[in-house]
Design a protein around this motif. Structure first.
Motif, PDB file in Angstrom:
ATOM      1  N   GLN A 219       3.879   5.570  -5.711  1.00 23.95           N
ATOM      2  CA  GLN A 219       3.801   5.584  -7.171  1.00 23.95           C
ATOM      3  C   GLN A 219       2.759   6.599  -7.650  1.00 23.95           C
ATOM      4  O   GLN A 219       2.996   7.343  -8.610  1.00 23.95           O
ATOM      5  CB  GLN A 219       3.450   4.187  -7.696  1.00 23.95           C
ATOM      6  N   VAL A 220       1.611   6.641  -6.958  1.00 23.85           N
ATOM      7  CA  VAL A 220       0.561   7.597  -7.340  1.00 23.85           C
ATOM      8  C   VAL A 220       1.053   9.028  -7.141  1.00 23.85           C
ATOM      9  O   VAL A 220       0.868   9.895  -7.998  1.00 23.85           O
ATOM     10  CB  VAL A 220      -0.733   7.330  -6.531  1.00 23.85           C
ATOM     11  N   TYR A 221       1.718   9.300  -6.007  1.00 20.37           N
ATOM     12  CA  TYR A 221       2.274  10.632  -5.766  1.00 20.37           C
ATOM     13  C   TYR A 221       3.341  10.976  -6.805  1.00 20.37           C
ATOM     14  O   TYR A 221       3.411  12.105  -7.288  1.00 20.37           O
ATOM     15  CB  TYR A 221       2.870  10.735  -4.359  1.00 20.37           C
ATOM     16  N   GLY A 222       4.158  10.023  -7.167  1.00 17.10           N
ATOM     17  CA  GLY A 222       5.193  10.252  -8.179  1.00 17.10           C
ATOM     18  C   GLY A 222       4.589  10.589  -9.529  1.00 17.10           C
ATOM     19  O   GLY A 222       5.036  11.519 -10.220  1.00 17.10           O
TER      20      GLY A 222
ATOM     21  N   ALA B  93       0.831  -1.204   0.000  1.00 19.52           N
ATOM     22  CA  ALA B  93       0.000   0.000   0.000  1.00 19.52           C
ATOM     23  C   ALA B  93       0.865   1.252   0.000  1.00 19.52           C
ATOM     24  O   ALA B  93       0.557   2.244  -0.677  1.00 19.52           O
ATOM     25  CB  ALA B  93      -0.925  -0.010   1.217  1.00 19.52           C
ATOM     26  N   ILE B  94       1.962   1.223   0.746  1.00 25.85           N
ATOM     27  CA  ILE B  94       2.881   2.364   0.777  1.00 25.85           C
ATOM     28  C   ILE B  94       3.534   2.550  -0.583  1.00 25.85           C
ATOM     29  O   ILE B  94       3.638   3.683  -1.088  1.00 25.85           O
ATOM     30  CB  ILE B  94       3.925   2.193   1.896  1.00 25.85           C
ATOM     31  N   LEU B  95       3.954   1.465  -1.215  1.00 20.88           N
ATOM     32  CA  LEU B  95       4.570   1.560  -2.550  1.00 20.88           C
ATOM     33  C   LEU B  95       3.565   2.089  -3.576  1.00 20.88           C
ATOM     34  O   LEU B  95       3.920   2.924  -4.424  1.00 20.88           O
ATOM     35  CB  LEU B  95       5.107   0.199  -2.987  1.00 20.88           C
TER      36      LEU B  95
END
Length: 110
Positions: A11-14, A5-7
């Motif tokens: 990825q979404v923020y990136g 979930a953190i990854l």
């Protein structure tokens, strides 16, 4: 499970950061290009005869209005300056006043 979930959130923020940067660069490019286009275009001054002034309109008022319109909108021709007719507004007021009168179509007496 928690690391996945953190990854995913990273990825979404990136992806959001990359898309925001691309949009910012495109906006900056559009601003620079439109500024260059406006600088290279010469201002066209209107030429020709001035429209005749109607009776009762002082020349100073026409000059002030023409200057204000030119400053606000750019070079446009003023075709006619005359007092406005107030017929439509007085007819509207009369219709509104008549609609509030008591009678068969109104509220009548209480």
């Amino acid at each position: 499970m928690l690391t996945a979930a953190i990854l995913t959130s990273l990825q979404v923020y990136g992806i959001a950061i990359v898309i925001s940067m691309i949009v910012a660069v495109i906006i900056k490019l559009m601003v620079v290009l439109t500024a260059r286009a406006e600088k290279s275009r010469p201002v066209e001054m209107p030429t020709g005869t001035v429209c005749p002034v109607g009776p009762g309109v002082p020349d100073e008022d026409v000059a002030a209005l023409s200057a204000a319109i030119f400053a606000a909108m750019g070079p446009h021709r003023i075709l006619h300056i005359a007092p406005a007719s107030h017929g439509w507004s007085s007819e509207g007021r009369a219709a509104q006043h008549h609609s509030h009168l008591p009678g068969p179509a109104g509220r009548g007496s209480r």
